[in-house]
Write a protein that holds these residues in place. Sequence first.
Motif, short mmCIF file in Angstrom:
data_model
loop_
_atom_site.label_atom_id
_atom_site.label_comp_id
_atom_site.label_asym_id
_atom_site.label_seq_id
_atom_site.Cartn_x
_atom_site.Cartn_y
_atom_site.Cartn_z
N ARG A 287 16.28 -12.77 37.63
CA ARG A 287 15.60 -12.07 38.71
C ARG A 287 15.34 -10.63 38.27
O ARG A 287 16.19 -10.01 37.65
CB ARG A 287 16.45 -12.03 39.99
CG ARG A 287 16.67 -13.38 40.62
CD ARG A 287 15.38 -13.87 41.29
NE ARG A 287 15.58 -15.13 41.95
CZ ARG A 287 15.23 -16.31 41.45
NH1 ARG A 287 14.68 -16.37 40.26
NH2 ARG A 287 15.42 -17.40 42.11
N LEU A 288 14.19 -10.12 38.63
CA LEU A 288 13.89 -8.70 38.44
C LEU A 288 14.17 -8.00 39.76
O LEU A 288 13.80 -8.49 40.82
CB LEU A 288 12.43 -8.50 38.05
CG LEU A 288 12.02 -9.11 36.71
CD1 LEU A 288 10.52 -8.91 36.49
CD2 LEU A 288 12.81 -8.49 35.57
N VAL A 289 14.83 -6.87 39.67
CA VAL A 289 15.20 -6.14 40.87
C VAL A 289 14.66 -4.72 40.76
O VAL A 289 14.85 -4.05 39.75
CB VAL A 289 16.74 -6.10 41.03
CG1 VAL A 289 17.13 -5.32 42.26
CG2 VAL A 289 17.31 -7.51 41.08
N ARG A 290 13.98 -4.27 41.79
CA ARG A 290 13.47 -2.90 41.82
C ARG A 290 14.65 -1.95 42.01
O ARG A 290 15.52 -2.17 42.84
CB ARG A 290 12.48 -2.72 42.95
CG ARG A 290 11.83 -1.35 42.98
CD ARG A 290 10.76 -1.25 44.05
NE ARG A 290 9.68 -2.19 43.86
CZ ARG A 290 8.62 -1.98 43.08
NH1 ARG A 290 8.52 -0.87 42.41
NH2 ARG A 290 7.68 -2.89 42.99
N THR A 291 14.67 -0.90 41.21
CA THR A 291 15.72 0.10 41.34
C THR A 291 15.09 1.46 41.63
O THR A 291 13.90 1.66 41.43
CB THR A 291 16.57 0.21 40.06
OG1 THR A 291 15.73 0.63 38.99
CG2 THR A 291 17.21 -1.11 39.72
#
Length: 93
Positions: free
Chosen positions: A45-49
């Motif tokens: 999963r890609l997670v916005r930070t």
Amino acid sequence: MKCTIVDLDPGATPETAAKSIADEITGAPGESQVAFRGTTRYVPRLVRTKARPPGRMVEIREDATYLVTGGFGESGERCWVGLRIRGHGTSQW
């Protein structure tokens, strides 16, 4: 036809590995990559930070893997050279 990359736990018993594969084959489609560690199933999963404040260094961990794209351009080269200077392992091509 459903095609999935399955990464099995190297320490899993043959029975546990077989169950993981069987569960993946009979489960709902949707993931193209899964990894099992023990009985836990992981998917990428890609997670916005949030952006870091200017000038704050990113923590480089010894137990992590870093992918530098565009490594032959000036920015990419600076990035991977910085990783090496900060003592993060070896380069693999």
